[in-house]
Design a protein around this motif. Structure first.
Motif, PDB file in Angstrom:
ATOM      1  N   ASP A 142     -10.839  10.079  23.992  1.00 46.35           N
ATOM      2  CA  ASP A 142     -11.390  11.661  23.444  1.00 46.35           C
ATOM      3  C   ASP A 142     -10.951  12.727  24.574  1.00 46.35           C
ATOM      4  N   THR A 143     -11.521  12.254  25.588  1.00 43.26           N
ATOM      5  CA  THR A 143     -11.296  13.403  26.902  1.00 43.26           C
ATOM      6  C   THR A 143      -9.738  13.400  27.099  1.00 43.26           C
ATOM      7  N   ALA A 144      -8.866  12.427  27.022  1.00 47.40           N
ATOM      8  CA  ALA A 144      -7.615  12.498  27.290  1.00 47.40           C
ATOM      9  C   ALA A 144      -6.871  13.454  26.162  1.00 47.40           C
ATOM     10  N   ARG A 145      -7.302  13.190  24.950  1.00 45.25           N
ATOM     11  CA  ARG A 145      -6.687  14.033  24.042  1.00 45.25           C
ATOM     12  C   ARG A 145      -7.183  15.619  24.145  1.00 45.25           C
ATOM     13  N   ALA A 146      -8.455  15.915  24.361  1.00 49.87           N
ATOM     14  CA  ALA A 146      -8.669  17.106  24.765  1.00 49.87           C
ATOM     15  C   ALA A 146      -8.128  17.757  25.820  1.00 49.87           C
ATOM     16  N   ALA A 147      -7.860  16.995  26.592  1.00 55.89           N
ATOM     17  CA  ALA A 147      -7.158  17.574  27.986  1.00 55.89           C
ATOM     18  C   ALA A 147      -5.811  17.918  27.568  1.00 55.89           C
ATOM     19  N   ARG A 148      -5.018  17.200  27.017  1.00 54.56           N
ATOM     20  CA  ARG A 148      -3.827  17.292  26.436  1.00 54.56           C
ATOM     21  C   ARG A 148      -3.739  18.678  25.714  1.00 54.56           C
ATOM     22  N   ARG A 149      -4.609  18.791  24.758  1.00 52.44           N
ATOM     23  CA  ARG A 149      -4.670  19.957  23.738  1.00 52.44           C
ATOM     24  C   ARG A 149      -4.921  21.356  24.883  1.00 52.44           C
ATOM     25  N   ARG A 150      -5.892  21.063  25.863  1.00 54.28           N
ATOM     26  CA  ARG A 150      -6.114  22.366  26.697  1.00 54.28           C
ATOM     27  C   ARG A 150      -4.815  22.462  27.329  1.00 54.28           C
ATOM     28  N   ILE A 151      -4.062  21.470  28.019  1.00 55.32           N
ATOM     29  CA  ILE A 151      -2.971  21.752  28.757  1.00 55.32           C
ATOM     30  C   ILE A 151      -1.664  22.606  27.860  1.00 55.32           C
ATOM     31  N   LEU A 152      -1.756  22.234  26.560  1.00 56.49           N
ATOM     32  CA  LEU A 152      -1.007  23.025  25.421  1.00 56.49           C
ATOM     33  C   LEU A 152      -1.167  24.434  25.554  1.00 56.49           C
ATOM     34  N   GLY A 153      -2.659  24.677  25.387  1.00 59.21           N
ATOM     35  CA  GLY A 153      -3.346  25.915  25.272  1.00 59.21           C
ATOM     36  C   GLY A 153      -2.671  26.939  26.651  1.00 59.21           C
ATOM     37  N   GLN A 186       1.457  30.890  29.641  1.00 54.27           N
ATOM     38  CA  GLN A 186       2.275  30.846  30.414  1.00 54.27           C
ATOM     39  C   GLN A 186       3.207  29.764  30.602  1.00 54.27           C
ATOM     40  N   THR A 187       4.368  29.967  31.599  1.00 54.14           N
ATOM     41  CA  THR A 187       5.225  28.437  31.500  1.00 54.14           C
ATOM     42  C   THR A 187       4.433  27.755  32.805  1.00 54.14           C
ATOM     43  N   LEU A 197     -12.317  31.294  36.516  1.00 57.23           N
ATOM     44  CA  LEU A 197     -11.264  31.381  37.640  1.00 57.23           C
ATOM     45  C   LEU A 197     -10.224  32.364  37.726  1.00 57.23           C
ATOM     46  N   GLY A 198     -10.037  33.217  36.735  1.00 57.36           N
ATOM     47  CA  GLY A 198      -8.945  34.149  36.681  1.00 57.36           C
ATOM     48  C   GLY A 198      -7.609  33.364  36.519  1.00 57.36           C
ATOM     49  N   PRO A 199      -6.587  34.105  36.907  1.00 60.60           N
ATOM     50  CA  PRO A 199      -5.190  33.604  36.647  1.00 60.60           C
ATOM     51  C   PRO A 199      -5.369  32.226  37.486  1.00 60.60           C
ATOM     52  N   LEU A 200      -4.646  31.239  36.674  1.00 54.77           N
ATOM     53  CA  LEU A 200      -4.671  29.627  37.618  1.00 54.77           C
ATOM     54  C   LEU A 200      -3.290  29.629  38.062  1.00 54.77           C
ATOM     55  N   ALA A 201      -3.437  29.174  39.604  1.00 55.80           N
ATOM     56  CA  ALA A 201      -2.126  28.882  40.167  1.00 55.80           C
ATOM     57  C   ALA A 201      -1.612  27.507  39.681  1.00 55.80           C
ATOM     58  N   GLY A 202      -0.206  27.662  39.885  1.00 53.08           N
ATOM     59  CA  GLY A 202       0.646  26.676  39.200  1.00 53.08           C
ATOM     60  C   GLY A 202       0.757  25.397  40.188  1.00 53.08           C
TER      61      GLY A 202
END
Length: 275
Positions: A16-27, A32-33, A94-99
């Motif tokens: 569940d945690t991994a699936r939610a994390a992948r959805r967050r990455i897509l967000g 941004q790239t 955190l504001g803008p997230l660093a890459g």
């Protein structure tokens, strides 16, 4: 079965945690790239190691905590997402997230960017732990393309020579890098034999099998006098079929249609993707 933990009052498994994390990455990728392929491949590995590591409360600066270093720093989006799903980080504050990982971010133990440096940092931390007579582990997550860097193998030699049994390297073995397949860019085979020849203990595991990952990561707590590497077989772009096994999605930004299609594949989840 995955071990269930309480996240925001809800029982949630590793899957569940991994699936939610992948959805967050897509967000993130809708805003941004980002480095999508490598972030999606390493999610399950990060869930396992961040659950296992006795890191203590974020931001305490406890010198005796276990540390997790993301040497393949371009996959920081996976680190942000997993930390958020474990309740250890609120990206919205955190504001803008660093890459790449920045060490002022809660849950980030070392800033990484240029590839090939993380294992050297980890070896230094593990040596300091040994000299203090402590037993905490240092975990370092690397990419397989990153193993092209000679500095990685210098750290491998140092760690074996100093018998740093509390150092754990985890290789996200997705078989792809920015230029294409790792076997074509610079063949790493036989990879397990290489690590063994340098004096490391080697464990191989399916990098998307949560139960198997949990077992091998937990086993690193056993006393040892040699460092260990976990070679985790993964899929670049894991979870989104049109991204899987594709160097074209090494980096990317999603339009609305692509985001909707990717989220539909991952199914419904309590986590709302940013965007």
């Amino acid at each position: 079965m995955d071990t269930a933990v309480a996240i925001r009052g809800q029982a949630r498994t590793d899957a569940d945690t991994a699936r939610a994390a992948r959805r967050r990455i897509l967000g993130f990728a809708a805003e941004q790239t980002v480095h999508l392929g490598s972030s999606l491949s390493v999610v399950d590995l990060l869930v396992a190691v961040l659950r296992e590591a006795a890191t203590g409360p974020a931001g305490t600066g406890d010198p005796n905590r276990e540390r997790v270093l993301l040497s393949k720093g371009h996959a920081v989006w996976a680190l942000y997402a997993v930390l958020a799903e474990l309740g250890r980080l609120d990206p919205e504050r955190l504001g803008p997230l660093a890459g790449h990982p920045a060490d002022q971010v809660p849950g980030v133990d070392a800033a990484t960017g240029a590839l090939g440096h993380g294992l050297s940092i980890g070896a230094g931390l593990a040596e300091a732990t040994r000299l203090r007579g402590r037993d905490e582990r240092t975990f370092v997550v690397l990419g397989d393309g990153e193993l092209n860097e000679g500095s990685v193998w210098e750290a491998v030699m140092f760690a074996a020579h100093r018998r740093l049994g509390r150092l754990v390297a985890l290789v996200d073995r997705n078989g792809m890098q920015q230029e294409g397949a790792t076997a074509d860019v610079l063949d790493l085979s036989p990879l397990a034999a290489k690590w063994r020849s340098f004096g490391w203990r080697v464990r191989e595991v399916d990098g998307h099998d949560h139960a198997a990952l949990r077992e091998v990561v937990r086993a690193t707590a056993d006393p040892a006098d040699r460092p260990v590497v976990l070679l985790a077989r993964t899929v670049k772009g894991k979870g989104v079929p049109f991204m899987e096994h594709s160097a074209a999605w090494h980096t990317g930004r999603l339009d609305r249609a692509q985001l909707d299609a990717a989220l539909a594949v991952l199914g419904q989840d309590r986590t709302v993707a940013r965007a």
